[in-house]
Design an enzyme around this catalytic site. Structure first.
Site, PDB file in Angstrom:
ATOM      1  N   GLU A 173       0.800  -1.231   0.000  1.00 41.99           N
ATOM      2  CA  GLU A 173       0.000   0.000   0.000  1.00 41.99           C
ATOM      3  C   GLU A 173       0.829   1.276   0.000  1.00 41.99           C
ATOM      4  OE1 GLU A 173      -2.901  -0.210   3.125  1.00 41.99           O
ATOM      5  OE2 GLU A 173      -3.926  -1.893   2.206  1.00 41.99           O
ATOM      6  N   GLU A 355      -5.114  -8.825   0.962  1.00 39.57           N
ATOM      7  CA  GLU A 355      -5.764  -8.431   2.214  1.00 39.57           C
ATOM      8  C   GLU A 355      -7.242  -8.224   1.959  1.00 39.57           C
ATOM      9  OE1 GLU A 355      -4.374  -5.060   4.477  1.00 39.57           O
ATOM     10  OE2 GLU A 355      -2.277  -5.627   4.157  1.00 39.57           O
TER      11      GLU A 355
HETATM   12  C1  FCB Z   1      -4.426  -2.161   5.534  1.00 41.89           C
HETATM   13  C2  FCB Z   1      -3.011  -2.382   6.040  1.00 41.89           C
HETATM   14  C3  FCB Z   1      -2.916  -3.414   7.123  1.00 41.89           C
HETATM   15  C4  FCB Z   1      -4.076  -3.334   8.091  1.00 41.89           C
HETATM   16  C5  FCB Z   1      -5.384  -3.319   7.359  1.00 41.89           C
HETATM   17  C6  FCB Z   1      -6.594  -3.294   8.248  1.00 41.89           C
HETATM   18  O1  FCB Z   1      -4.535  -0.890   4.967  1.00 41.89           O
HETATM   19  O2  FCB Z   1      -2.180  -2.801   4.978  1.00 41.89           O
HETATM   20  O3  FCB Z   1      -1.674  -3.262   7.758  1.00 41.89           O
HETATM   21  O4  FCB Z   1      -3.921  -2.229   8.901  1.00 41.89           O
HETATM   22  O5  FCB Z   1      -5.424  -2.203   6.507  1.00 41.89           O
END
Ligand code: FCB
Length: 465
Positions: A173, A355
């Protein structure tokens, strides 16, 4: 288990689907002050008054540094194919460059070996926000030298782990840590400055390109990607101002990294602001071929005009009728499906969802069990949406839940729990939640379908119990 590159393969049904879980170093490892680890910018940030909810920090976190064997056993019980984690740069290079720290290197050796023994493929992310403070002192990502620092760090990781690890991501990110860290001042290093933001964007892009080259050269059979957070952006209000603000916000959020990395150009709204920091030939150094697109997806953003912010826009409120998670993030599975389909058509790379998940208010009941029904409903809805995207032709090759464990959720500290495994922070005891059993069933069903070669990746009705 998947291994090696994806290039040339065309569909998950031919190559198998990867089910995994994700974590990151600062959020789970703890052991911040032992075995030679240097400080990172989040250690510093957490020490600043009022930055983190409850004054929390990552000093102990889940103590994964000492309890990794228990955590690998939890993953084996889940039956995951893969585990995505990040390396702590200041654990390997306490000053960010120069002398390496053998104790830190050896920790990841132990973790990797144990994962492989358990039949779990390690996926390494080089950078999940814990920049060595020593490099922060030199300007961090606003220093053009960062590309060289990052390439050297990538080379060290490749030399040490490339014999056993083939999956590498450069950054997690980059949009979030540059915008929040250098534009809005919400994350480490807490800077709110337009010039700093634009330098950071360009130098992180250069660092990505440099690391791709290093990894490609050093590791036979390596499979490389970057991990991008992508969400649809909608105007929070009906006026023209919010509409214009949404357009510019979406360029920073969704395109400032994938576009230059994939196509060698900045989105129109950013190009001029980046020009002063660009040298001839930079775009070719950034746009190095990668093997896959790593996607982190949570929820659409509702954006408003905000002249107090360096990009003139910021987060507004979601419509009142949209359901939300404990983080107040909207729950819109259809936005996940649409993001996957759009990503496929625009980038034509194999997609790994690295994620997805939700915070929920989780409390052990009198029997010590955590029945996280909200999380199960969220994961069910989102994996079904992914199945719809795959049915519509999106080339999605894997799905990783955020997160294996409850952990340090940045400025929210330990107040928000994202794990499918509960962590009691007073004892550090781990308790798999009901969602962990649900996920294990989903994976087992998927594997059965795969073995029967039905082509189903396991997000359908069979997994809905
Ligand atoms: C993302 C991050 C991760 C975590 C999630 C909930 O943006 O990459 O580290 O904080 O959100």
């Amino acid at each position: 288990m998947n291994g090696g590159g994806d290039r040339g393969k065309t569909h998950p049904r031919k190559s198998g689907f990867t089910w995994g879980v994700s974590t990151s170093s600062y959020q789970i490892e703890g052991a911040a002050k032992i075995d030679g680890r240097g400080d990172c910018i989040w250690d510093t940030f957490c020490r600043q008054q009022g930055r983190i909810n409850g004054g929390d920090n990552g000093d102990i976190a889940c103590d994964h540094y000492h309890r990794y064997a228990e955590d690998v056993a939890l993953m084996r019980d889940l039956g995951v194919d893969a585990y995505r984690f990040s390396l702590s740069w200041p654990r390997l290079l306490p000053q960010g460059r120069g002398a390496a720290n053998e104790a830190g290197l050896a920790f990841y050796d132990r973790l990797i070996d144990m994962l492989l023994e358990a039949g779990i493929e390690p996926w390494i992310c080089l950078y999940h926000w814990d920049l060595p403070q020593a490099l922060g002192d030199l300007g961090g990502w606003t220093n053009r030298d960062s590309a060289g620092w990052f390439a050297d760090y990538a080379a060290l990781a490749a030399r040490r782990y490339g014999d056993r690890v083939k999956r590498f991501a450069t950054f997690n990110e980059p949009n979030v840590f540059t915008l929040f860290g250098y534009g809005f001042g919400w994350h480490a290093p807490g800077i709110e400055d337009r010039t700093a933001l634009h330098k950071a964007i360009h130098y992180v892009n250069l660092s990505h390109g440099a690391a791709v080259d290093v990894l490609r050269q050093a590791i036979t059979g390596v499979s490389i990607g970057a991990i991008h957070n992508r969400q649809p952006c909608y105007p929070a209000g009906p006026g023209r101002e919010d509409e214009a603000a949404t357009q510019i916000f979406a360029e920073y959020w969704n395109d400032a990294f994938p576009l230059p990395q994939q196509f060698g150009s900045y989105p129109p709204g950013l190009a001029e602001a980046i020009t002063p920091f660009q040298k001839p030939g930079d775009m070719a150094l950034i746009a190095r071929p990668v093997d896959w697109f790593g996607l982190n997806h949570y929820a659409p953003h509702y954006i408003k005009a905000d002249s107090s912010k360096v990009i003139g826009s910021s987060f507004g409120a979601a419509p009142p009728d949209v359901p939300r998670t404990a983080m107040d993030w909207p729950i819109v599975p259809g936005a996940f499906r649409d993001t996957l389909i759009d990503l496929h058509s625009r980038f034509r790379l194999p997609i790994y969802v690295l994620e997805n998940g939700t915070a929920a208010v989780d409390k052990p009941d009198s029997a010590g069990q955590v029945r996280d029904m909200d999380r199960m409903a969220y994961l069910q809805a989102y994996t079904s949406a992914m199945q719809e995207a795959i049915a519509a032709g999106a080339d999605v090759r894997g799905y990783f839940v955020w997160s294996l464990l409850d952990n340090f959720e940045w400025t929210a500290g330990y107040s928000q729990r994202f794990g499918i495994v509960y962590v009691d922070y007073s004892t550090l005891k781990r308790v798999p939640k009901a969602s962990a059993r649900w996920y294990a069933n989903l994976i087992a069903d998927a594997r059965r379908s795969r073995d029967k070669a039905t082509g189903d990746v396991g997000c359908g009705p069979a997994a809905q119990r």
